[in-house]
Enzyme design. Structure first.
Site, short mmCIF file in Angstrom:
data_model
loop_
_atom_site.label_atom_id
_atom_site.label_comp_id
_atom_site.label_asym_id
_atom_site.label_seq_id
_atom_site.Cartn_x
_atom_site.Cartn_y
_atom_site.Cartn_z
N HIS B 81 83.20 -2.10 139.24
CA HIS B 81 84.34 -2.94 139.57
C HIS B 81 84.50 -3.03 141.09
O HIS B 81 84.37 -2.03 141.77
CB HIS B 81 85.60 -2.34 138.92
CG HIS B 81 86.76 -3.27 138.87
ND1 HIS B 81 87.48 -3.61 139.99
CD2 HIS B 81 87.32 -3.95 137.84
CE1 HIS B 81 88.46 -4.45 139.64
NE2 HIS B 81 88.37 -4.68 138.34
N LYS B 165 89.98 0.31 161.40
CA LYS B 165 88.84 1.07 160.86
C LYS B 165 89.27 1.75 159.56
O LYS B 165 90.44 2.13 159.40
CB LYS B 165 88.31 2.07 161.88
CG LYS B 165 89.27 3.17 162.30
CD LYS B 165 88.57 4.13 163.27
CE LYS B 165 89.10 5.51 163.07
NZ LYS B 165 89.74 6.30 163.89
N HIS B 167 89.64 4.52 156.57
CA HIS B 167 89.77 5.97 156.43
C HIS B 167 88.37 6.50 156.07
O HIS B 167 87.69 5.91 155.24
CB HIS B 167 90.79 6.26 155.33
CG HIS B 167 91.05 7.71 155.10
ND1 HIS B 167 90.16 8.54 154.45
CD2 HIS B 167 92.11 8.50 155.41
CE1 HIS B 167 90.67 9.76 154.38
NE2 HIS B 167 91.85 9.76 154.96
N ALA B 170 88.60 7.57 152.21
CA ALA B 170 89.47 6.88 151.24
C ALA B 170 89.52 5.37 151.46
O ALA B 170 90.19 4.65 150.73
CB ALA B 170 90.88 7.45 151.29
#
Lengths: 304, 304
Positions: B81, B165, B167, B170
């Site tokens: 996905h 930018k 993480h 994450a």
């Protein structure tokens, strides 16, 4: 939290001040909510729908009943609907987290308390009936107030609670427990009332049609239509879609079509979800997928 | 009482311990309820549905997001996905007594707080979008995590909140407000996936069909069926019955019938009542006639 519905019927449909005085306790009592009330002038009768927890519902009922009893004199009451008392019928309906058995128990306890407080004799009906022949309301109300006044002294018409004589102005009250009842009408594109009567006969259980369905054919004269007017007394055993499709099928015999249908008054969500699932062929549909039903559960849990 | 739904998507669909750790705050936080969560191994993704009041929902979201961020490393994430972050998308959906405008306001405030707490850059989408071209999720997620990591330095791909930018583990998070979305699938009695694809094209808005409908055709190989898999993005403007009847009509061209349909996940009551009213021709139907919806109002009033 236990929640039940109660649909008391009062023999007053004409005097607005009396009607408002009767429903006032339902509006004001905390823990119960007045969903609907419909007064009918021809019937001279009012049907109320309220929901709530068992205790507040009973308190509000006693209060409203005392108002009705003080204002309604059955000796002078006239109206088109069968009735035996000022507070004519009080059915308790299990809704959420309460069983039919608990509603029966509650109806009976309430019946004794009601008689103690008002002096009005009580008959138990439907699931709360103490005698098999009193399951149906028709048998208890046979001949209505005027006949029952005389026949109540016959042992087979003695009340279940109280002495065998009517209250001098308020008559008797029929109290019971039953499933939620759906008033469902189907309007047909013809002015011929015979068509509605024949179809009503074909669809109702007394005519050999669908179980748990009562129905009559009526003319809607001002609209030039006729109506099959029904009560679905157990919507879990005969779904609305089945009733409607049987009527559509029978109507073809007369070359007549369904113009529209009406749900009169309150309806449990499951009855509509069930029919939506049928028409939309939804496989494995679970009412827990409905956001609002889950919200309701969530708020009930907080109350518990 | 204001109630909203939130449907956060997390990029974890395989590790049961991580999945459970992410949903734990939704289970435990008072004032919000976890309605549903579905982890998909192939997608390596989890979709959560929760409802509740604005404050508890936001608190639980922050807590769950921190768990997800600490366990998911986008540098090593694989799945079928599209995604740009460990906490990929957070849509807020108005449900009861809250407007879309309030949800937009809430989504934006939450976005700033989320970035402040986690350091993850935020993009706003749908009704909460700050740039017109970011209304659709596809534009924001173009090229997914791997491409955005490079292109985020281009001004047209700068985040709405935070430095340009990603993480380091994450990625980014897309936050917004939208209407309730219904996942509705129609299974057809053929093994020919072309039929499903052609019908999907005819029904979806990008193919000229119905507005507010997205859809693709898929094979359900193990069942020998094909599926038109849809999202109804505005069920108030295009009812389910209309979508279904258009598919039934198109399917006739191929001599194919609808075998069944599926409602995937949560659905607002109004979407089903609307279709029930259509198929049953119920005139003047009012959702206030549904007992459970009135009970919900009654309990909401008590909360208020």
């Amino acid at each position: 939290m236990k929640i039940l519905e109660c649909v008391p019927n009062f023999s007053e449909g004409r005097r607005p001040d009396v009607i408002e005085a009767i429903v006032k306790p339902f509006r004001e009592r905390k823990g119960c909510a007045l969903l609907d009330y419909r007064a009918d002038k021809d019937h001279n009768r009012m049907v109320v729908s309220l929901v709530g927890a068992p205790d507040p519902i009973q308190e509000a009922l006693l209060e409203a009943s005392k108002v009705a009893i003080s204002h309604i004199d059955m000796e002078h009451h006239q109206g088109g609907h069968p009735r035996v008392g000022a507070v004519d019928v009080i059915p308790f309906v299990p809704l959420r987290n309460i069983s039919m058995e608990e509603c029966v128990e509650l109806a009976r306890r309430f019946g004794y308390r009601y008689h103690g407080d008002t002096g009005v004799p009580v008959y138990f009906y439907e699931d709360a009936a103490l005698r098999l022949e009193r399951k149906g309301l028709e048998a208890i109300r046979k001949g209505q107030y005027e006949v029952l006044k005389v026949e109540i002294t016959n042992p087979e018409r003695h009340p279940d609670v109280g002495e065998p004589k009517l209250h001098p102005s308020a008559g008797a009250t029929v109290i019971g427990a039953r499933k939620a009842l759906i008033a469902f009408n189907v309007n047909l594109g013809t002015a011929d009332v015979e068509v509605a009567r024949e179809i009503a006969k074909a669809v109702r259980s007394s005519g050999g049609g669908l179980c748990h369905v009562k129905g009559i054919g009526l003319a809607l004269e001002s609209r030039g239509l006729v109506q099959v007017s029904m009560n679905i007394v157990d919507y879990e055993r005969n779904s609305l879609y089945r009733v409607l499709e049987l009527i559509r099928m029978e109507a073809r015999k007369w070359g007549v079509t369904v113009v529209e249908t009406e749900v009169y008054g309150m309806i449990p969500a499951a009855a509509l979800l069930d029919s939506a699932s049928y028409y939309m062929q939804i496989a494995g549909f679970d009412p827990d997928q409905v956001i609002e039903l889950r919200l309701l559960e969530m708020l009930e849990d907080k109350e518990a």
